[in-house]
Design an enzyme around this catalytic site. Sequence first.
Site, PDB file in Angstrom:
ATOM      1  N   CYS A 237      43.762  11.452 -56.422  1.00  0.00           N
ATOM      2  CA  CYS A 237      43.513  12.209 -57.646  1.00  0.00           C
ATOM      3  C   CYS A 237      42.716  13.469 -57.318  1.00  0.00           C
ATOM      4  CB  CYS A 237      42.811  11.358 -58.697  1.00  0.00           C
ATOM      5  SG  CYS A 237      41.301  10.526 -58.159  1.00  0.00           S
ATOM      6  N   SER A 270      40.063   8.902 -54.582  1.00  0.00           N
ATOM      7  CA  SER A 270      39.613  10.214 -55.024  1.00  0.00           C
ATOM      8  C   SER A 270      39.807  11.232 -53.915  1.00  0.00           C
ATOM      9  CB  SER A 270      38.131  10.166 -55.399  1.00  0.00           C
ATOM     10  OG  SER A 270      37.327  10.059 -54.235  1.00  0.00           O
ATOM     11  N   ASP A 271      39.998  12.481 -54.310  1.00  0.00           N
ATOM     12  CA  ASP A 271      39.832  13.540 -53.327  1.00  0.00           C
ATOM     13  C   ASP A 271      38.375  13.494 -52.871  1.00  0.00           C
ATOM     14  OD1 ASP A 271      40.209  15.755 -51.713  1.00  0.00           O
ATOM     15  OD2 ASP A 271      41.260  16.908 -53.248  1.00  0.00           O
ATOM     16  N   TRP A 272      38.098  14.122 -51.753  1.00  0.00           N
ATOM     17  CA  TRP A 272      36.777  13.986 -51.145  1.00  0.00           C
ATOM     18  C   TRP A 272      35.687  14.557 -52.055  1.00  0.00           C
ATOM     19  CZ3 TRP A 272      39.962  11.231 -49.156  1.00  0.00           C
ATOM     20  CH2 TRP A 272      39.898  10.661 -47.894  1.00  0.00           C
ATOM     21  N   ALA A 274      35.284  13.859 -55.183  1.00  0.00           N
ATOM     22  CA  ALA A 274      35.777  14.142 -56.532  1.00  0.00           C
ATOM     23  C   ALA A 274      35.337  13.095 -57.547  1.00  0.00           C
ATOM     24  CB  ALA A 274      37.306  14.231 -56.529  1.00  0.00           C
TER      25      ALA A 274
END
Length: 694
Positions: A237, A270-272, A274
């Site tokens: 995401c 999650s994106d890093w 995020a």
Amino acid sequence: MPNLRRSAAGTAVLLAVLLPATGAATAGVNAETGAVAAERPWLDGTRSVAERVDLLLGEMTTDEKLNMVRGHGLALMPRGRVKAVPRLGIPELRMHDGPHGVSDVEGVTAFPAPITLAATWDPALARRFGAALGAEARGKGVNVHLAPAVDILRVPQSGRVWESFGEDPHLTSALAAQEVRGIRSRHVIPTVKHYVGNNQETDRMLVDARIDERTLREIYYPPFEAAVEAGAGAVMCAYNRVNGAYACENRRTLTEDLKESMGFTGWVMSDWLATRSGQKAARAGLDQAMPDDPLFSANLRLGLAAGTFPRARLDDMARRVLTPMIADGLFETRYGSPGREVRTAAHTALAREIAVSGTTLLKNRDGLLPLPKNTGSIAVIGTAAHDDVRITSAGSGRVLPPYVVTPYEGVEDRSGGAVTYTPGDGDGAAGLRAAADAAREADVAVVVVGLVTEEGKDRKDLRLPGNMDELVETVAAANPDTVVVLTSPAQVLMPWAGKVKAVVSSFLGGQELGNALAAVLFGDADPGGRLPMTVARRASDYPAGTRRQFPGVGLRQVYSEGLRVGYRHFDATGTEPLFPFGHGLSYTAFSYRGLSVSGSTVRVTVRNTGSRPGVAVPQLYLQFPGGAGEPPRQLRGFAKVRLAPGEAATVTFRLPERAFQIWRGGRWTTVPGRYTVHVGASSRDLPLRGTIRR
């Protein structure tokens, strides 16, 4: 995603024999006695994936489940980790970028960027690329690869368009699905990203992408859906908000749309950095916070203790991580180490093949290309030709090439005549004078220009940087036989297009760029590429092309163009592009004849009417009935065929029911009426027409 539910019978034992188990990550199979499998039945490869996951979950403690829902430290290689559970034989998850090679480490192949792969219009090649990418990731010890990226090219200014497959959801879906299958074939879990509305880098951590449901379903969701169907085990995401809620805590997009409607059974990471909340994000559908978020799991633990967070949701989160781990063989497969050299001769050849197949001939007046054998002298001009070659862009997806064959080196090695190199740009008037002198003294001038973009930053405009435009015009004025080679991840303005004889786009061609370019320029290979994007005459011609429209004002980016993305907008407004979507010339000619329609099957005969072997890419566009409210035409099928002179091939397009459907009233609906089928060589070159009734 039915392939995640398939039985893995026999696979584990076979892998254990071929790849001897070492360490906690592969301790589950003992081919000689079966003792380990008897003691830990979830490691028994003869059982179904679902049964093994159930058995494993039944043995896990709360702490062990919480271990699976967050990363544990960020390092250069891998970029993300989830700790192993040795007691149960659960291997460590090792995650790494990127979209065209294992990023920021040595000993890997720098393949062409995905936008170049998109220009190949070749799903079979995308699958081979995915397999090579998965093999090199596995060799480096990676078992979760953070690719493919499937963000639709909404605006050419976006800094990460090079990581994805262009402006069309059908083309993107076809290529991404095959890349996913290729990565999985090497027992590496693909992670499709960035879900969803990640179409700009400006204010990407805060911007609210306001996208109506129909546009989400018809433009931005299809590539994710195709990747899910192909077996992508993880979805990442994005940072941005979507219709008010952050993408990683958006119940509508994560749970209702991705998991329930699309049937995704893997996990959402999650994106890093995020992740912005604990229980809120988990309840919305986030399964794993990356790269290291102890507060996330601590918040869930507090919720479990207080009875405010359902234990069933934690079980679901752990199940979603474990399911693709087992389905893709992570428990049984042996992986390499970060320092390992993973390049192979086959991968080098593949990198060159992709670069050749994606090289797109946009213009070829007077048949200047291919260059004849008796071409006496060639002036290669521009820093992008040698001193500042562009084969990758900046950010998490950057790849460190083991070498780069520059355009100058490729042309010099291939040419039988004299080849000179002049930087030309970047040195003011003196550089331009030197470029003009070099061009004037040569039989042919090849000017290489381009740019790179980067994660976290959008382009300010669509012009070539520095004085590159002036360089092209200067060279063209000095030598009428001028070829312009573009090395750019996305569209640029070409005010000089009418002044040069030939224009070639190599996009970002990887380590074999120079060899691939030379093969096309000298006619050793037919230019196989077709545009995965529309190239406009003016920046304002793009649907969201002006500074007033992009980036969003007040941290809101309203997708007011709706379905009219890319060529859909140009067709709907009657705007003439400089080069249309799907365009690309060959060194031969093709005829399109004999279109026939039977039910939902369309057939057409493509013939090579020229004197050279060549590559054709027949494309099928569908025009909906008037009441559907769709753009004029939409890509619904394509093929890539290689034909000898005089050879013909019958191309068959089988259209699924979904090809005729629109999103209306919360579901997919087929609008009754007459659908017009258009077939030809690009979105603006469609000589054949037929009718399908629904």
